[in-house]
Scaffold this motif. Structure first.
Motif, PDB file in Angstrom:
ATOM      1  N   PRO A 235       0.820  -1.211   0.000  1.00  0.00           N
ATOM      2  CA  PRO A 235       0.000   0.000   0.000  1.00  0.00           C
ATOM      3  C   PRO A 235       0.858   1.266   0.000  1.00  0.00           C
ATOM      4  N   ALA A 236       0.209   2.357  -0.235  1.00  0.00           N
ATOM      5  CA  ALA A 236       0.825   3.688  -0.221  1.00  0.00           C
ATOM      6  C   ALA A 236       1.859   3.867  -1.335  1.00  0.00           C
ATOM      7  N   PHE A 237       1.582   3.300  -2.487  1.00  0.00           N
ATOM      8  CA  PHE A 237       2.446   3.447  -3.658  1.00  0.00           C
ATOM      9  C   PHE A 237       2.696   4.932  -3.928  1.00  0.00           C
ATOM     10  N   GLY A 238       3.961   5.298  -4.135  1.00  0.00           N
ATOM     11  CA  GLY A 238       4.327   6.672  -4.472  1.00  0.00           C
ATOM     12  C   GLY A 238       4.471   7.613  -3.294  1.00  0.00           C
TER      13      GLY A 238
ATOM     14  N   SER B 240       7.367   3.648  20.375  1.00  0.00           N
ATOM     15  CA  SER B 240       6.513   2.707  19.651  1.00  0.00           C
ATOM     16  C   SER B 240       5.198   3.408  19.339  1.00  0.00           C
ATOM     17  N   PHE B 241       4.657   3.127  18.148  1.00  0.00           N
ATOM     18  CA  PHE B 241       3.531   3.890  17.633  1.00  0.00           C
ATOM     19  C   PHE B 241       2.553   2.953  16.921  1.00  0.00           C
ATOM     20  N   SER B 242       1.288   3.028  17.293  1.00  0.00           N
ATOM     21  CA  SER B 242       0.283   2.181  16.652  1.00  0.00           C
ATOM     22  C   SER B 242      -0.182   2.823  15.344  1.00  0.00           C
ATOM     23  N   SER B 243      -0.657   1.969  14.436  1.00  0.00           N
ATOM     24  CA  SER B 243      -1.070   2.442  13.123  1.00  0.00           C
ATOM     25  C   SER B 243      -1.900   1.368  12.438  1.00  0.00           C
ATOM     26  N   VAL B 244      -2.360   1.689  11.244  1.00  0.00           N
ATOM     27  CA  VAL B 244      -3.003   0.729  10.351  1.00  0.00           C
ATOM     28  C   VAL B 244      -2.194   0.740   9.064  1.00  0.00           C
ATOM     29  N   TYR B 245      -1.905  -0.438   8.525  1.00  0.00           N
ATOM     30  CA  TYR B 245      -1.037  -0.561   7.355  1.00  0.00           C
ATOM     31  C   TYR B 245      -1.800  -0.211   6.088  1.00  0.00           C
ATOM     32  N   GLY B 246      -1.766   1.073   5.738  1.00  0.00           N
ATOM     33  CA  GLY B 246      -2.447   1.557   4.533  1.00  0.00           C
ATOM     34  C   GLY B 246      -3.922   1.217   4.537  1.00  0.00           C
ATOM     35  N   ASP B 247      -4.400   0.716   3.416  1.00  0.00           N
ATOM     36  CA  ASP B 247      -5.822   0.362   3.308  1.00  0.00           C
ATOM     37  C   ASP B 247      -6.063  -1.129   3.556  1.00  0.00           C
TER      38      ASP B 247
ATOM     39  N   THR C   6      -0.866  -2.343  13.180  1.00  0.00           N
ATOM     40  CA  THR C   6       0.565  -2.526  13.406  1.00  0.00           C
ATOM     41  C   THR C   6       1.003  -1.752  14.630  1.00  0.00           C
ATOM     42  N   ILE C   7       2.158  -2.132  15.148  1.00  0.00           N
ATOM     43  CA  ILE C   7       2.831  -1.361  16.177  1.00  0.00           C
ATOM     44  C   ILE C   7       4.254  -1.141  15.674  1.00  0.00           C
ATOM     45  N   GLY C   8       4.551   0.090  15.290  1.00  0.00           N
ATOM     46  CA  GLY C   8       5.858   0.431  14.738  1.00  0.00           C
ATOM     47  C   GLY C   8       6.825   0.786  15.845  1.00  0.00           C
ATOM     48  N   ILE C   9       7.968   0.118  15.860  1.00  0.00           N
ATOM     49  CA  ILE C   9       8.995   0.335  16.874  1.00  0.00           C
ATOM     50  C   ILE C   9      10.116   1.106  16.182  1.00  0.00           C
ATOM     51  N   ALA C  10      10.275   2.365  16.599  1.00  0.00           N
ATOM     52  CA  ALA C  10      11.144   3.301  15.878  1.00  0.00           C
ATOM     53  C   ALA C  10      12.493   3.488  16.553  1.00  0.00           C
ATOM     54  N   PHE C  11      13.521   3.560  15.701  1.00  0.00           N
ATOM     55  CA  PHE C  11      14.882   3.819  16.137  1.00  0.00           C
ATOM     56  C   PHE C  11      15.507   4.863  15.220  1.00  0.00           C
ATOM     57  N   THR C  12      16.344   5.718  15.793  1.00  0.00           N
ATOM     58  CA  THR C  12      17.254   6.477  14.951  1.00  0.00           C
ATOM     59  C   THR C  12      18.451   5.576  14.705  1.00  0.00           C
ATOM     60  N   CYS C  13      19.122   5.798  13.605  1.00  0.00           N
ATOM     61  CA  CYS C  13      20.326   5.045  13.275  1.00  0.00           C
ATOM     62  C   CYS C  13      21.111   5.850  12.252  1.00  0.00           C
ATOM     63  N   THR C  14      22.326   5.423  11.994  1.00  0.00           N
ATOM     64  CA  THR C  14      23.168   6.125  11.038  1.00  0.00           C
ATOM     65  C   THR C  14      23.708   5.147   9.998  1.00  0.00           C
TER      66      THR C  14
ATOM     67  N   ALA D  36       3.654   8.126   4.422  1.00  0.00           N
ATOM     68  CA  ALA D  36       2.602   7.158   4.130  1.00  0.00           C
ATOM     69  C   ALA D  36       1.794   6.685   5.336  1.00  0.00           C
ATOM     70  N   PHE D  37       2.427   6.454   6.469  1.00  0.00           N
ATOM     71  CA  PHE D  37       1.758   5.759   7.560  1.00  0.00           C
ATOM     72  C   PHE D  37       1.763   6.573   8.849  1.00  0.00           C
ATOM     73  N   GLU D  38       0.708   6.423   9.622  1.00  0.00           N
ATOM     74  CA  GLU D  38       0.543   7.186  10.869  1.00  0.00           C
ATOM     75  C   GLU D  38       1.679   6.911  11.855  1.00  0.00           C
ATOM     76  N   ASP D  39       2.117   5.662  11.995  1.00  0.00           N
ATOM     77  CA  ASP D  39       3.191   5.378  12.950  1.00  0.00           C
ATOM     78  C   ASP D  39       4.490   6.080  12.545  1.00  0.00           C
TER      79      ASP D  39
END
Length: 167
Positions: free
Chosen positions: A61-64, A103-110, A115-123, A150-153
């Motif tokens: 989902p979320a093409f483009g 960590s951030f909850s979301s819905v995977y596009g349509d 989902t629960i997105g677990i976010a990290f910074t990295c280099t 594309a996604f809320e999370d």
């Protein structure tokens, strides 16, 4: 989850029990129970020179639309292992210095998948990216120049990161 009409174990009809977060499908035949648990994903906020890497999706989902490195966890990997694997697959780079953002909850596009997105910074050591076929373009953005994503999370992870960078 409303499409759970039949049990995946015995093929008997299912019915729904409970309400809100406790709502679940239950099999009338074998008693199998399925809750609408979110699927874990990773969000890689790849940084280089004060800029954040975003990728333009070449798949649904979320093409483009813009997104970050990341993806769905496999059953045998940690979130850190997943993010390293996804970075190697999506941008051809090794990532390092992973730091938890949230960590951030979301819905995977349509798709309707929670989902629960677990976010990290990295280099990355090299800002030259080798894109996989999942993405059509990449760009390094200053925190104040971030486009819609594309996604809320991912949106919430980026907002958390940019707020931290400002303070």
């Amino acid at each position: 989850m409303d499409d759970w009409k039949y049990c995946p174990r015995c093929a008997s009809p299912t019915h729904f029990v409970g309400a809100g977060p406790e709502r679940h499908a239950q099999c009338a035949g074998c008693g199998y129970v399925k809750y609408d648990n979110p699927l874990p994903t990773t969000i890689g906020l790849v940084m280089h020179g004060g800029r954040i890497l975003l990728l333009r999706r070449a798949i649904h989902p979320a093409f483009g639309e813009w997104d970050t490195v990341g993806g769905f966890l496999s059953g045998d990997e940690t979130v850190e292992e997943n993010l390293r694997r996804e970075a190697k697959e999506e941008i051809g780079a090794d990532i390092r210095q992973l730091e938890f953002v949230g960590s951030f909850s979301s819905v995977y596009g349509d798709t309707g998948l929670h989902t629960i997105g677990i976010a990290f910074t990295c280099t990355v050591t090299d800002p030259e990216i080798q894109l996989s076929e999942e993405n059509s373009e990449y760009r390094w953005f200053a925190p104040e120049e971030l486009p819609d994503v594309a996604f809320e999370d991912v949106r919430r992870a980026l907002a958390t990161l940019t707020a931290r960078l400002r303070s």
